[in-house]
Design a protein around this motif. Structure first.
Motif, mmCIF file in Angstrom:
data_model
loop_
_atom_site.group_PDB
_atom_site.id
_atom_site.type_symbol
_atom_site.label_atom_id
_atom_site.label_comp_id
_atom_site.label_asym_id
_atom_site.label_seq_id
_atom_site.Cartn_x
_atom_site.Cartn_y
_atom_site.Cartn_z
ATOM 1 N N LYS A 143 0.774 -1.233 0.000
ATOM 2 C CA LYS A 143 0.000 0.000 0.000
ATOM 3 C C LYS A 143 0.812 1.292 0.000
ATOM 4 N N ASN A 144 1.736 1.400 0.938
ATOM 5 C CA ASN A 144 2.321 2.712 1.189
ATOM 6 C C ASN A 144 3.448 3.058 0.210
ATOM 7 N N VAL A 145 3.136 3.941 -0.729
ATOM 8 C CA VAL A 145 4.089 4.348 -1.758
ATOM 9 C C VAL A 145 5.435 4.745 -1.140
ATOM 10 N N ALA A 146 5.382 5.528 -0.072
ATOM 11 C CA ALA A 146 6.602 6.079 0.530
ATOM 12 C C ALA A 146 7.593 4.999 0.966
ATOM 13 N N ASN A 147 7.097 3.773 1.222
ATOM 14 C CA ASN A 147 7.984 2.689 1.659
ATOM 15 C C ASN A 147 8.683 1.974 0.508
ATOM 16 N N TYR A 148 8.272 2.231 -0.726
ATOM 17 C CA TYR A 148 8.802 1.453 -1.837
ATOM 18 C C TYR A 148 9.551 2.270 -2.874
ATOM 19 N N ILE A 149 9.818 3.524 -2.562
ATOM 20 C CA ILE A 149 10.676 4.299 -3.448
ATOM 21 C C ILE A 149 12.124 4.092 -3.019
ATOM 22 N N LYS A 150 13.055 4.498 -3.880
ATOM 23 C CA LYS A 150 14.473 4.278 -3.555
ATOM 24 C C LYS A 150 14.881 5.033 -2.298
ATOM 25 N N SER A 151 14.286 6.193 -2.083
ATOM 26 C CA SER A 151 14.648 7.029 -0.938
ATOM 27 C C SER A 151 13.768 6.740 0.280
ATOM 28 N N ALA A 152 13.304 5.490 0.396
ATOM 29 C CA ALA A 152 12.353 5.143 1.463
ATOM 30 C C ALA A 152 12.888 5.427 2.866
ATOM 31 N N ASP A 153 14.199 5.472 3.012
ATOM 32 C CA ASP A 153 14.771 5.714 4.343
ATOM 33 C C ASP A 153 14.827 7.214 4.688
ATOM 34 N N VAL A 154 14.333 8.044 3.779
ATOM 35 C CA VAL A 154 14.242 9.487 4.041
ATOM 36 C C VAL A 154 12.783 9.772 4.391
ATOM 37 N N SER A 155 12.542 10.348 5.561
ATOM 38 C CA SER A 155 11.152 10.512 6.018
ATOM 39 C C SER A 155 10.497 11.765 5.416
ATOM 40 N N ARG A 156 9.217 11.917 5.673
ATOM 41 C CA ARG A 156 8.468 13.078 5.214
ATOM 42 C C ARG A 156 9.143 14.361 5.701
ATOM 43 N N ILE A 157 9.231 15.353 4.826
ATOM 44 C CA ILE A 157 9.915 16.608 5.178
ATOM 45 C C ILE A 157 8.889 17.637 5.639
ATOM 46 N N ASP A 158 9.157 18.246 6.784
ATOM 47 C CA ASP A 158 8.218 19.238 7.323
ATOM 48 C C ASP A 158 8.478 20.624 6.748
ATOM 49 N N LEU A 159 9.731 20.974 6.659
ATOM 50 C CA LEU A 159 10.115 22.327 6.232
ATOM 51 C C LEU A 159 11.235 22.232 5.214
ATOM 52 N N ILE A 160 11.036 22.864 4.069
ATOM 53 C CA ILE A 160 12.114 22.967 3.082
ATOM 54 C C ILE A 160 12.589 24.415 3.086
ATOM 55 N N ILE A 161 13.896 24.597 3.222
ATOM 56 C CA ILE A 161 14.454 25.948 3.129
ATOM 57 C C ILE A 161 15.312 26.002 1.872
ATOM 58 N N ARG A 162 14.994 26.947 1.014
ATOM 59 C CA ARG A 162 15.776 27.093 -0.214
ATOM 60 C C ARG A 162 16.468 28.449 -0.220
ATOM 61 N N TRP A 163 17.753 28.445 -0.419
ATOM 62 C CA TRP A 163 18.513 29.683 -0.583
ATOM 63 C C TRP A 163 18.551 30.072 -2.058
ATOM 64 N N GLY A 164 18.831 31.343 -2.320
ATOM 65 C CA GLY A 164 19.052 31.803 -3.698
ATOM 66 C C GLY A 164 17.813 32.303 -4.408
ATOM 67 N N GLY A 165 16.688 32.422 -3.657
ATOM 68 C CA GLY A 165 15.520 33.145 -4.177
ATOM 69 C C GLY A 165 14.569 32.412 -5.091
ATOM 70 N N ARG A 166 14.978 31.284 -5.651
ATOM 71 C CA ARG A 166 14.058 30.560 -6.541
ATOM 72 C C ARG A 166 12.965 29.888 -5.727
ATOM 73 N N ARG A 167 11.794 29.752 -6.327
ATOM 74 C CA ARG A 167 10.665 29.135 -5.614
ATOM 75 C C ARG A 167 10.202 27.896 -6.339
#
Lengths: 213, 213
Positions: A143-167
């Protein structure tokens, strides 16, 4: 204060930073390593549990060779610097390609350094399609898509901070980013300041997290 | 002026708009229908080729029943309003569930209305996991992920405009959003103004589109 468990970092603007100082574009990347360590220490100080750095993506390999050499070296050096800290490190990216730096292959399984603790993920030759392609090998009843992608050991991200002004996400972990709050810093990454981090945390504290409910 | 081919619309803030006027939260949604038509006409006027509206997601079904009834009705009504225009309409969402409105099932195959023209996609009971789950049924040698998700007929999004001040995707088409530029309007969606749209286009015109290269 409500803190994010997991922060994603898009350290953009290295080339523009270099160009704005009359340097060659590829000279910017090397100046992004210290900011990475400073940010790590701030995360540690504030009790953040997981942090993910956007190193480079498969799409970035379309750039001129000089730049590719420079950003690959900067990623290797940044990971080495972090491996001197207390952290649990994981490098996530496509190792089947020649452009993946061999030095980092042992870290594509999570490894504890020092006393361990904070989970640090580093995207190196990461591709969103490469990541999602893994689902094709998966039993469709799982069922759970998040468990079967290659990056499954990376959890859900709460906050993304991007430098350099692009959105934009620029291919950064599409599954883990579905509900991330997105904070933009106009400074270029090599001009990282402690205040950038704290302003982002303060902003995040004022967001209403509903996950669609 | 460089225009986006495809604009994604996240019409958020209906409930906060209602609450700010002393109305019941669920009364907000009905006030989001006219803005949807106004925006459609602006897209048409400016020659935008495709527009996608975030109606509701499977996660939104966690909300109180009154709200669910209201946002479902607003989606049906919004689609009916758009079906009176010259457009090529597609509803994208999980029809296997009881909460998917039966009236919209015929539109889950793209259908031309009037003279056709602009592609309009409307997410109704859409789920990012539902969308990506389709990859599990796909031959792993088939290369292009974007062609094998449920929403494969929705193209890459250039510009996402979100009303209501939040800075997140909230599960909006993760594959089509990997390189989208993300513009935030602080107004609540029912307060939509023509100027919101034109400011977003102007901002988009000043972005540097690299797709990672």
């Amino acid at each position: 204060m409500r803190l994010p468990n997991h922060i994603g970092i898009i350290p953009d603007g290295n080339r523009r930073w270099a160009a704005s100082r009359g340097m060659q574009k590829e000279e910017g990347y090397d100046n992004g390593i210290n900011p990475g360590l400073s940010l790590f220490k701030l995360c540690q100080r504030e009790g953040i549990k997981e942090v993910t750095y956007y190193g480079f993506t498969t799409d970035n390999n379309k750039r001129p060779l000089k730049q590719r050499i420079a950003f690959t070296k900067a990623c290797i050096d940044a990971v080495k610097v972090l491996a001197k800290e207390d952290a649990s490190l994981l490098v996530v990216g496509n190792t089947d390609s020649d452009v993946f730096p061999k030095e980092l292959i042992p870290l594509t399984k999570r490894k504890k350094f020092g006393k361990g603790g904070i989970k640090v993920n580093f995207l190196v030759n990461y591709g969103w399609e490469w990541d999602l392609n893994n689902l094709k090998k998966c039993d469709s009843n799982k069922k759970n898509v998040a468990n079967y992608i290659k990056s499954a050991d990376v959890s859900r991200i709460d906050l993304i901070i991007r430098w350099g002004g692009r959105r934009r996400l620029s291919g950064f972990l599409p599954v883990q980013s579905v509900y991330s709050d997105f904070y933009i810093v106009d400074n270029y990454w090599p001009d990282f300041k402690e205040a950038d981090f704290y302003k982002a945390l303060e902003w995040y504290n004022n967001q209403d997290i509903t996950l669609g409910g």
